[in-house]
Design a protein around this motif. Structure first.
Motif, PDB file in Angstrom:
ATOM      1  N   PRO A 121       0.830  -1.212   0.000  1.00 34.18           N
ATOM      2  CA  PRO A 121       0.000   0.000   0.000  1.00 34.18           C
ATOM      3  C   PRO A 121       0.866   1.265   0.000  1.00 34.18           C
ATOM      4  N   ARG A 122       0.391   2.297  -0.690  1.00 36.95           N
ATOM      5  CA  ARG A 122       1.211   3.511  -0.799  1.00 36.95           C
ATOM      6  C   ARG A 122       0.870   4.449   0.356  1.00 36.95           C
ATOM      7  N   THR A 123       1.104   3.925   1.570  1.00 38.13           N
ATOM      8  CA  THR A 123       0.826   4.698   2.783  1.00 38.13           C
ATOM      9  C   THR A 123       2.109   5.362   3.269  1.00 38.13           C
ATOM     10  N   MET A 129       9.184   1.774   0.977  1.00 33.63           N
ATOM     11  CA  MET A 129       9.113   0.496   0.240  1.00 33.63           C
ATOM     12  C   MET A 129       8.435   0.686  -1.113  1.00 33.63           C
ATOM     13  N   ASP A 130       8.105   1.913  -1.458  1.00 31.80           N
ATOM     14  CA  ASP A 130       7.287   2.182  -2.635  1.00 31.80           C
ATOM     15  C   ASP A 130       8.110   2.104  -3.925  1.00 31.80           C
ATOM     16  N   ALA A 131       8.274   0.871  -4.402  1.00 30.56           N
ATOM     17  CA  ALA A 131       9.088   0.659  -5.609  1.00 30.56           C
ATOM     18  C   ALA A 131       8.385   1.172  -6.861  1.00 30.56           C
ATOM     19  N   LEU A 132       7.047   1.251  -6.838  1.00 26.22           N
ATOM     20  CA  LEU A 132       6.341   1.820  -8.001  1.00 26.22           C
ATOM     21  C   LEU A 132       6.793   3.268  -8.196  1.00 26.22           C
ATOM     22  N   SER A 133       6.870   4.011  -7.090  1.00 26.22           N
ATOM     23  CA  SER A 133       7.314   5.407  -7.201  1.00 26.22           C
ATOM     24  C   SER A 133       8.781   5.490  -7.610  1.00 26.22           C
ATOM     25  N   SER A 134       9.617   4.606  -7.049  1.00 22.57           N
ATOM     26  CA  SER A 134      11.048   4.635  -7.412  1.00 22.57           C
ATOM     27  C   SER A 134      11.214   4.448  -8.913  1.00 22.57           C
ATOM     28  N   ALA A 175       0.203  13.878 -14.438  1.00 21.71           N
ATOM     29  CA  ALA A 175       1.216  14.437 -13.536  1.00 21.71           C
ATOM     30  C   ALA A 175       1.254  13.654 -12.227  1.00 21.71           C
ATOM     31  N   GLY A 176       1.425  12.334 -12.352  1.00 23.30           N
ATOM     32  CA  GLY A 176       1.683  11.476 -11.186  1.00 23.30           C
ATOM     33  C   GLY A 176       3.183  11.492 -10.926  1.00 23.30           C
ATOM     34  N   VAL A 177       3.707  10.408 -10.409  1.00 21.79           N
ATOM     35  CA  VAL A 177       5.131  10.376 -10.054  1.00 21.79           C
ATOM     36  C   VAL A 177       6.005  10.518 -11.318  1.00 21.79           C
ATOM     37  N   ALA A 178       5.706   9.731 -12.351  1.00 20.57           N
ATOM     38  CA  ALA A 178       6.526   9.786 -13.574  1.00 20.57           C
ATOM     39  C   ALA A 178       6.377  11.143 -14.271  1.00 20.57           C
ATOM     40  N   PHE A 196      -0.656  18.500 -17.665  1.00 19.27           N
ATOM     41  CA  PHE A 196      -2.106  18.293 -17.590  1.00 19.27           C
ATOM     42  C   PHE A 196      -2.411  17.036 -16.788  1.00 19.27           C
ATOM     43  N   ASP A 197      -3.437  17.108 -15.972  1.00 17.15           N
ATOM     44  CA  ASP A 197      -3.900  15.946 -15.214  1.00 17.15           C
ATOM     45  C   ASP A 197      -5.351  16.186 -14.857  1.00 17.15           C
ATOM     46  N   VAL A 198      -6.076  15.092 -14.590  1.00 23.11           N
ATOM     47  CA  VAL A 198      -7.478  15.277 -14.198  1.00 23.11           C
ATOM     48  C   VAL A 198      -7.620  15.560 -12.706  1.00 23.11           C
ATOM     49  N   ARG A 199      -6.592  15.253 -11.925  1.00 23.65           N
ATOM     50  CA  ARG A 199      -6.665  15.523 -10.486  1.00 23.65           C
ATOM     51  C   ARG A 199      -6.269  16.978 -10.229  1.00 23.65           C
ATOM     52  N   ALA A 200      -7.137  17.685  -9.513  1.00 21.10           N
ATOM     53  CA  ALA A 200      -6.858  19.099  -9.242  1.00 21.10           C
ATOM     54  C   ALA A 200      -5.581  19.235  -8.412  1.00 21.10           C
ATOM     55  N   ALA A 259      -0.487   9.100 -18.357  1.00 24.06           N
ATOM     56  CA  ALA A 259      -1.787   9.053 -17.672  1.00 24.06           C
ATOM     57  C   ALA A 259      -2.280   7.607 -17.521  1.00 24.06           C
ATOM     58  N   GLN A 260      -2.637   7.267 -16.301  1.00 28.53           N
ATOM     59  CA  GLN A 260      -3.099   5.907 -16.006  1.00 28.53           C
ATOM     60  C   GLN A 260      -4.262   5.977 -15.043  1.00 28.53           C
ATOM     61  N   VAL A 261      -5.178   5.028 -15.182  1.00 29.15           N
ATOM     62  CA  VAL A 261      -6.233   4.838 -14.184  1.00 29.15           C
ATOM     63  C   VAL A 261      -6.094   3.381 -13.732  1.00 29.15           C
TER      64      VAL A 261
HETATM   65  P1  NAD Z   1      -0.650   6.592 -11.999  1.00 29.72           P
HETATM   66  O1  NAD Z   1       0.552   5.993 -12.642  1.00 29.72           O
HETATM   67  O2  NAD Z   1      -1.781   5.706 -11.624  1.00 29.72           O
HETATM   68  O3  NAD Z   1      -1.245   7.718 -13.004  1.00 29.72           O
HETATM   69  C1  NAD Z   1      -0.439   8.749 -13.510  1.00 29.72           C
HETATM   70  C2  NAD Z   1      -1.234  10.028 -13.586  1.00 29.72           C
HETATM   71  O4  NAD Z   1      -2.215   9.960 -14.612  1.00 29.72           O
HETATM   72  C3  NAD Z   1      -2.011  10.373 -12.302  1.00 29.72           C
HETATM   73  O5  NAD Z   1      -1.540  11.614 -11.794  1.00 29.72           O
HETATM   74  C4  NAD Z   1      -3.446  10.457 -12.763  1.00 29.72           C
HETATM   75  O6  NAD Z   1      -4.193  11.445 -12.084  1.00 29.72           O
HETATM   76  C5  NAD Z   1      -3.289  10.782 -14.232  1.00 29.72           C
HETATM   77  N1  NAD Z   1      -4.479  10.554 -15.063  1.00 29.72           N
HETATM   78  C6  NAD Z   1      -5.367   9.545 -15.031  1.00 29.72           C
HETATM   79  N2  NAD Z   1      -6.340   9.716 -15.957  1.00 29.72           N
HETATM   80  C7  NAD Z   1      -6.026  10.862 -16.628  1.00 29.72           C
HETATM   81  C8  NAD Z   1      -6.630  11.574 -17.699  1.00 29.72           C
HETATM   82  N3  NAD Z   1      -7.738  11.156 -18.279  1.00 29.72           N
HETATM   83  N4  NAD Z   1      -6.052  12.726 -18.094  1.00 29.72           N
HETATM   84  C9  NAD Z   1      -4.921  13.173 -17.511  1.00 29.72           C
HETATM   85  N5  NAD Z   1      -4.286  12.549 -16.493  1.00 29.72           N
HETATM   86  C10 NAD Z   1      -4.855  11.404 -16.054  1.00 29.72           C
HETATM   87  O7  NAD Z   1      -0.281   7.478 -10.774  1.00 29.72           O
HETATM   88  P2  NAD Z   1       0.996   7.502  -9.816  1.00 29.72           P
HETATM   89  O8  NAD Z   1       2.116   8.189 -10.458  1.00 29.72           O
HETATM   90  O9  NAD Z   1       1.218   6.112  -9.349  1.00 29.72           O
HETATM   91  O10 NAD Z   1       0.460   8.422  -8.645  1.00 29.72           O
HETATM   92  C11 NAD Z   1      -0.917   8.524  -8.344  1.00 29.72           C
HETATM   93  C12 NAD Z   1      -1.140   9.287  -7.067  1.00 29.72           C
HETATM   94  O11 NAD Z   1      -0.616   8.586  -5.954  1.00 29.72           O
HETATM   95  C13 NAD Z   1      -0.538  10.648  -7.052  1.00 29.72           C
HETATM   96  O12 NAD Z   1      -1.433  11.514  -6.405  1.00 29.72           O
HETATM   97  C14 NAD Z   1       0.665  10.479  -6.196  1.00 29.72           C
HETATM   98  O13 NAD Z   1       1.064  11.680  -5.589  1.00 29.72           O
HETATM   99  C15 NAD Z   1       0.136   9.494  -5.192  1.00 29.72           C
HETATM  100  N6  NAD Z   1       1.212   8.777  -4.522  1.00 29.72           N
HETATM  101  C16 NAD Z   1       1.215   8.756  -3.157  1.00 29.72           C
HETATM  102  C17 NAD Z   1       2.223   8.110  -2.505  1.00 29.72           C
HETATM  103  C18 NAD Z   1       2.282   8.057  -1.000  1.00 29.72           C
HETATM  104  O14 NAD Z   1       1.542   8.750  -0.357  1.00 29.72           O
HETATM  105  N7  NAD Z   1       3.140   7.229  -0.435  1.00 29.72           N
HETATM  106  C19 NAD Z   1       3.218   7.490  -3.209  1.00 29.72           C
HETATM  107  C20 NAD Z   1       3.178   7.517  -4.596  1.00 29.72           C
HETATM  108  C21 NAD Z   1       2.163   8.169  -5.252  1.00 29.72           C
END
Ligand code: NAD
Length: 378
Positions: A121-123, A129-134, A175-178, A196-200, A259-261
């Motif tokens: 979990p990304r807590t 331990m968050d290798a997805l972010s790394s 605009a997630g981690v990558a 650009f991102d859908v999250r404010a 961008a990913q969901v």
């Molecule tokens: P991800 O790889 O799932 O997605 C990448 C980005 O794509 C996200 O920012 C998402 O909002 C965006 N996206 C999805 N649909 C879209 C669309 N239609 N148009 C434009 N953008 C779109 O995301 P991620 O990089 O794994 O990170 C997701 C969230 O998790 C972020 O808010 C990040 O800050 C958070 N996070 C938290 C922790 C933690 O608290 N430990 C660690 C890592 C990431």
């Protein structure tokens, strides 16, 4: 207890699960670490570097597997490796249990326990331990370098005796981690960057890196779930997003999309018409290739050219920066192991809020609910 690291199965995988600095820490935790000879070579790590910090090196793969208690890997090991492990052994890697549930069947049949790195979990507690972010950090950085290398122009504005060269215009979608690392890298290279991102919430992060945030009216819909991930947005919002992106794309020299969901096909943000209206020489690096791509023309794993626009969708960019990718991954694993190992012994506490959710299979039983459901219907 023996922790083992092998050479990765895939010939294109240059990362290794443990680097010497982590081996040193694990040896200090009273466990033995066995490394297959040559496992670190592609990440620029010699056998001698491992031996110097207390690892055992061997080329005897069958012998190594038979005595393994915990196998650490980057990617899911092949069936031949899984078959060589003793019943009850633990495998820790990016196992893709939710993306490729069927491929977990061999681990299940062999009575193994599988901890999937992507299920951690990304807590806040699990942040180290968050290798997805790394890996996403490395991918975002490298995507911009790949684009810069393919572009017929430079990134920075330069004032020379031969006149001024304008800065490149870069558009980052997602605009997630990558995506944020891509923005930071493009800014460091001197480009004018838009995100650009859908999250404010992403808007603030984009602006803090010195980029302009492109705003689309989300129609008052909640676009972020409780875990901070994006939700799938309405077709109306997608249409508005594509229109705005198409307008900006025509002015842009480089687009990096990320961008990913979670659990869904990647949203299509760059349409064919948008690509056709882009400048000759522009480059798109689509980081969502593994889930179908953010550009309608993307071919995962390939590089194509359409009307003078190059579209790349590299599938394992992290492996192209193998030393640092291995270092970060190895630190993430070591942090995870620090809660799994107590006094040199395994402590598989399912009530722990990190260990419980990350365990996909326990002693041959699929226990992660989504994996269980996927295997039941298949
Ligand atoms: P991800 O790889 O799932 O997605 C990448 C980005 O794509 C996200 O920012 C998402 O909002 C965006 N996206 C999805 N649909 C879209 C669309 N239609 N148009 C434009 N953008 C779109 O995301 P991620 O990089 O794994 O990170 C997701 C969230 O998790 C972020 O808010 C990040 O800050 C958070 N996070 C938290 C922790 C933690 O608290 N430990 C660690 C890592 C990431």
């Amino acid at each position: 207890m023996q922790i083992t690291v092998l050479k990765e199965n895939d010939a294109n995988e240059a990362r290794v699960a443990l680097v010497p600095e982590s081996v040193k820490k694990l040896v200090a935790m009273n466990v033995s670490v066995a490394i297959e000879s040559g496992a670190g070579l592609l990440a620029s790590i010699n056998d001698a570097d491992y031996a110097a910090v207390g690892a055992t090196l061997t080329s005897d793969r069958p012998g190594l597997l038979a005595s393994t208690d915990i196998l650490l890997a980057v990617n899911r090991p092949g069936d031949d490796v899984i078959d060589g492990l003793k019943k009850g052994a633990i495998v820790i890697a990016f196992l893709r249990p939710l993306d490729e549930p069927k491929k977990m069947e061999q681990l299940i049949a062999r009575g193994l326990t599988a901890l999937a790195i992507e299920l951690i979990p990304r807590t806040t507690r699990a942040q180290s331990m968050d290798a997805l972010s790394s890996m996403a950090t490395i991918v975002g950085y490298k995507a911009v370098l790949v684009a810069a290398e393919r572009m017929p122009r430079m990134f920075p504005m330069l004032t020379t005796a031969a006149g001024t060269v304008p800065p490149a215009r870069v558009l980052i979608l997602g605009a997630g981690v990558a995506g944020l690392q891509a923005i930071a890298t493009a800014r460091r290279l001197g480009a004018i960057v838009e995100g650009f991102d859908v999250r404010a919430a992403a808007g603030e992060a984009v602006r803090s890196l010195g980029a302009r945030f492109l705003e689309v009216d989300m129609g008052g819909v909640q676009t972020e779930d409780a875990g901070g991930y994006a939700r799938e947005v309405t077709e109306e919002v997608m249409e508005r997003s594509r229109e705005l992106i198409a307008k900006q794309a025509a002015l842009t020299d480089c687009i990096v999309t990320s961008a990913q969901v979670p659990g869904k096909r990647a949203p299509i943000l760059v349409t064919e018409q948008a690509v056709l209206a882009m400048k000759r020489g522009a480059v798109i690096v689509d980081l969502a290739g593994a889930t179908g791509g953010n550009c309608a023309l993307t071919r995962p794993g390939e590089e194509i050219e359409v009307n003078g626009v190059r579209i790349l969708a590299p599938l394992n960019l992290a492996a192209t920066v193998p030393l640092h990718a291995s270092q970060l991954y190895s630190r993430n694993l070591t942090s995870f192991l620090s809660i799994l190992i107590k006094d040199g012994q395994l402590n598989l506490d399912f009530n722990d809020d990190i260990i419980g959710p990350s365990c996909a299979v326990h002693q041959g039983q699929a226990i992660e609910p989504r994996l269980k459901a996927a295997l039941a219907v298949n």
